[in-house]
Write an enzyme that holds these catalytic residues in place. Structure first.
Site, PDB file in Angstrom:
ATOM      1  N   CYS A  13       0.800  -1.132  -0.524  1.00 17.64           N
ATOM      2  CA  CYS A  13      -0.331  -0.119  -0.102  1.00 17.64           C
ATOM      3  C   CYS A  13       1.124   1.263   0.208  1.00 17.64           C
ATOM      4  O   CYS A  13       1.558   1.471  -0.548  1.00 17.64           O
ATOM      5  CB  CYS A  13      -1.017   0.333   1.380  1.00 17.64           C
ATOM      6  SG  CYS A  13      -2.116   0.715   0.927  1.00 17.64           S
ATOM      7  N   HIS A  14       1.090   1.884   0.989  1.00 14.36           N
ATOM      8  CA  HIS A  14       1.583   3.183   1.269  1.00 14.36           C
ATOM      9  C   HIS A  14       3.074   2.892   2.087  1.00 14.36           C
ATOM     10  O   HIS A  14       3.754   3.858   1.890  1.00 14.36           O
ATOM     11  CB  HIS A  14       0.789   4.263   1.838  1.00 14.36           C
ATOM     12  CG  HIS A  14      -0.391   4.470   0.820  1.00 14.36           C
ATOM     13  ND1 HIS A  14      -1.520   4.290   1.249  1.00 14.36           N
ATOM     14  CD2 HIS A  14      -0.428   6.419   0.904  1.00 14.36           C
ATOM     15  CE1 HIS A  14      -1.923   5.327   0.355  1.00 14.36           C
ATOM     16  NE2 HIS A  14      -1.707   6.191   0.457  1.00 14.36           N
ATOM     17  N   GLY A  15       2.956   1.884   2.072  1.00 10.54           N
ATOM     18  CA  GLY A  15       4.776   1.338   2.674  1.00 10.54           C
ATOM     19  C   GLY A  15       5.999   1.294   2.293  1.00 10.54           C
ATOM     20  O   GLY A  15       6.605   1.776   2.052  1.00 10.54           O
TER      21      GLY A  15
END
Length: 195
Positions: free
Chosen positions: A119-121
């Site tokens: 995801c935003h990781g």
């Protein structure tokens, strides 16, 4: 080929992680037989645990909490076979500005350990200098950030490049966890330096 049942995996997160992106890998990797620890920076909303944020709720409504097994300053790449970096917006945005987090992620990569982010990781991977010249994916809203860091962004449920595993969103969690297990079984991926 290492057995997943003999592996140790670190999940690194802080308050504001996407609930499913931490709990699904935690539960599935443990069910596969891996030892899984959760690490977080020392300062969190509740001592000894971190809180999820569910995007369906208001920002002041925190989700489930998970106990922290290790403080960030106690986590060492030498002790683990892989690191998992859940997304959410708040969690990786806080972690990517922490020099200790960036140092730990770089150490995992330099030692050829599996580095998995969803995801935003991948913001953390960008900050660690691990995106340049690699195939990666992420949540669509940070596609430009990942591309600007030099990665070849692909719209796929899971992308792997020399032991670095990335996925787009919670809908890709089954493929994400399966690929983590596969990559751990493959063993050391050789040193991957930050660009």
């Amino acid at each position: 080929m290492p057995d997943i049942k003999q592996s140790k995996i670190l999940i690194l997160a802080t308050d504001g992680f996407e609930e499913s992106e931490l709990f699904v890998p935690l539960e599935k990797l443990r069910a596969a037989g891996a030892t899984v620890h959760v690490a977080a920076p020392e300062k969190t909303r509740e001592p000894g645990s971190i809180l999820a944020w569910d995007g369906q709720k208001q920002p002041e409504d925190w989700g489930r909490k998970v106990p922290v097994d290790r403080r960030l300053d106690e986590a060492r790449a030498d002790d683990y076979d892989a690191i998992v970096l859940p997304g959410g917006v708040l969690n990786p945005d806080q972690l990517r500005v922490d020099p200790a987090v960036i140092g730990l992620v770089r150490d995992f990569a330099a030692k050829g350990k599996v580095v998995a982010s969803i995801c935003h990781g991948p913001w953390i991977l960008v900050e660690a200098g691990l995106a340049k010249g690699r195939k990666m994916t992420s949540f669509a809203s940070i596609k430009t950030d990942v591309q600007n860091a030099g990665a070849n962004w692909l719209d796929q449920e899971v992308v792997t490049d020399q032991g670095i595993v990335t996925s787009r969103s919670p809908k890709d969690l089954d493929a994400f966890v399966s690929k983590i297990i596969e990559e751990v079984r493959e063993g050391n991926h050789g040193a991957r330096r930050a660009a």
